[in-house]
Write an enzyme that holds these catalytic residues in place. Structure first.
Site, short mmCIF file in Angstrom:
data_model
loop_
_atom_site.label_atom_id
_atom_site.label_comp_id
_atom_site.label_asym_id
_atom_site.label_seq_id
_atom_site.Cartn_x
_atom_site.Cartn_y
_atom_site.Cartn_z
N ASP A 53 0.72 3.90 -5.33
CA ASP A 53 -0.42 4.79 -5.07
C ASP A 53 -1.19 5.11 -6.36
OD1 ASP A 53 2.01 5.09 -3.65
OD2 ASP A 53 1.31 6.87 -2.60
N GLY A 93 13.41 -1.16 -7.92
CA GLY A 93 12.39 -0.66 -6.99
C GLY A 93 13.06 -0.08 -5.76
N TRP A 106 -3.10 0.74 -0.92
CA TRP A 106 -3.39 1.34 -2.23
C TRP A 106 -3.47 0.23 -3.29
CZ3 TRP A 106 -5.35 5.68 -1.26
CH2 TRP A 106 -4.71 6.79 -0.66
N ARG A 164 0.70 1.57 3.69
CA ARG A 164 -0.28 2.28 2.86
C ARG A 164 -0.15 1.87 1.39
NH1 ARG A 164 0.27 6.90 4.95
NH2 ARG A 164 1.16 8.24 3.35
N ASP A 192 -1.34 12.63 -9.22
CA ASP A 192 -2.43 12.70 -8.26
C ASP A 192 -3.66 13.42 -8.79
OD1 ASP A 192 -1.21 11.25 -6.17
OD2 ASP A 192 0.06 12.98 -5.75
N1 GLY Z 1 -0.11 9.07 -2.14
C1 GLY Z 1 0.75 9.57 -1.14
C2 GLY Z 1 0.63 8.87 0.15
O1 GLY Z 1 -0.11 7.90 0.26
O2 GLY Z 1 1.28 9.30 1.08
#
Ligand code: GLY
Length: 384
Positions: A164, A222, A240, A236, A103
């Site tokens: 992500d 996966g 992403w 999410r 991150d």
């Molecule tokens: N990158 C962590 C999340 O989207 O929760």
């Protein structure tokens, strides 16, 4: 494929977006008073952001909002605070405080690369380059991926990539552009190719996470960390993916990234409920499950990037879908200026199984809402 989204009525939509800016700035000012030179936590708890030091993966989202507010208003108070953040991010990378994570891309792009883009600050540029070096340490040449979480010698995390990470790659591409050192961009491009190969399933849904064998380089399996099931599609993550592959395209010019982002969008859009704001997992359409407004805001940014890269005849439906989702977020999910609590965008889900940030505002939802607002109301050079 047709999507059941009509574009909003544009004069009314434009007026909503202007009103939204007033709300955003009023609430940012309240949060600024609350946190001082510290940071909002990852998510609200019972409607309020706890205040944190510069740890965890989300503090850059607060810096990013300040830079966007500065670019919108020219108010030097936003810039002054965001410049204090650059010093904090410098200390964090030099002392390696909570940096064993991919991150670093989120953190340093929205704090230091943004500072450099807006002000030309050489120290912000230098700090971002230090962070890019630290991120590059997480690249496994055998597996061709950047390890997402944990120490590099942690057997439980070794070889694990997550969707992500696509948003962490711009820091590496940018570092190569800045230095002429191709190692960063090669790692980013290789990771993006492995993500396309293994995190994206044949039907263009995505795994949240995927493990590679770091000795042989072979794919393993996966699974999910925050989604509903290993074989479902965490909303999410899909968002992403759409935005992240488009950001790789910005740097590489490789049209395969656009084609892939489009396939991901074509999977995402038909799985939205009537107001266009996704449930927290796309497999939960029709169940009344909680929404993840943060995924919707990320998707708006990704769809706008995608629309801008496509020929006009193909772009319209993605642009219309982005505007439709943004209209819903603005009318039904954005906090009112005087509403009790902190945060901007209500009804996100961070990690349901861990009971973290469930049906709360979160710092990345707030950031991507303001980024989407910026994209729709201003000429803007992305920080990514
Ligand atoms: N990158 C962590 C999340 O989207 O929760």
């Amino acid at each position: 494929m047709t999507f059941p989204f009509t574009p909003p009525d544009h004069p009314r939509f434009a007026a909503h977006l202007e009103q939204a800016w007033a709300t955003v700035l009023a609430r940012l000012d309240a949060t600024r008073l609350l946190v001082g030179e510290r940071f909002p936590a990852e998510t609200c708890a019972n409607g309020h952001y706890p205040v944190r030091d510069n740890v965890e993966w989300t503090t850059g989202f607060w810096s990013g909002q300040l830079w966007l507010a500065y670019q919108r208003t020219g108010n030097p108070a936003y810039r002054a605070l965001a410049e204090r953040h650059v010093i904090s991010f410098g200390q964090r990378i030099v002392q390696r405080i909570d940096t064993a994570t991919h991150d670093l891309g989120f953190l340093y792009t929205l704090s230091c690369v943004a500072a450099w883009r807006v002000t030309g600050s050489p120290s912000a540029r230098g700090i971002a380059l230090l962070a890019a070096e630290a991120l590059l340490e997480r690249f496994s040449p055998q597996a061709g991926i950047i390890q997402a979480w944990g120490d590099l010698d942690d057997p439980a995390q070794r070889g694990r990539m997550i969707i992500d990470c696509n948003l962490n790659l711009p820091l590496l591409y940018w570092a190569s552009q800045q230095t002429g050192d191709g190692r960063f961009a090669t790692a980013a491009r290789t990771h993006a190719e492995q993500a396309a190969r293994y995190l994206v399933r044949p039907d263009a849904s995505t795994f949240h996470t995927f493990y590679m064998d770091t000795e042989s380089g072979a794919p393993r399996f996966g699974n999910t960390h925050q989604g509903y099931a290993d074989d479902s599609c965490w909303a999410r993550g899909q968002a992403w993916g759409i935005l992240g592959f488009m950001l790789s395209w910005r740097y590489t010019g490789d049209s395969q990234h656009v084609a892939l982002a489009r396939r991901l969008a074509d999977y995402f859009l038909p799985r939205l409920p009537e107001d266009g704001v996704c449930h927290w997992d796309l497999a939960l359409l029709g169940t009344g499950a909680l929404r993840d407004s943060s995924a919707a805001a990320i998707a708006v940014c990704g769809l706008l990037e995608l629309a801008a890269a496509l020929p006009p005849a193909e772009a319209g439906r993605y642009h219309d879908a982005a505007c439709f989702i943004m209209q819903s977020l603005t009318v039904d999910y954005l906090s009112a200026p005087d509403e009790v609590g902190s945060g901007l965008l209500k009804h996100a889900v961070y990690h349901l199984a861990d009971n973290k940030g469930v049906d709360e505002c979160c710092s990345w939802g707030d950031y991507f809402y303001v980024e989407a607002l910026t994209r729709l109301t201003q000429v803007w050079q992305p920080y990514w």
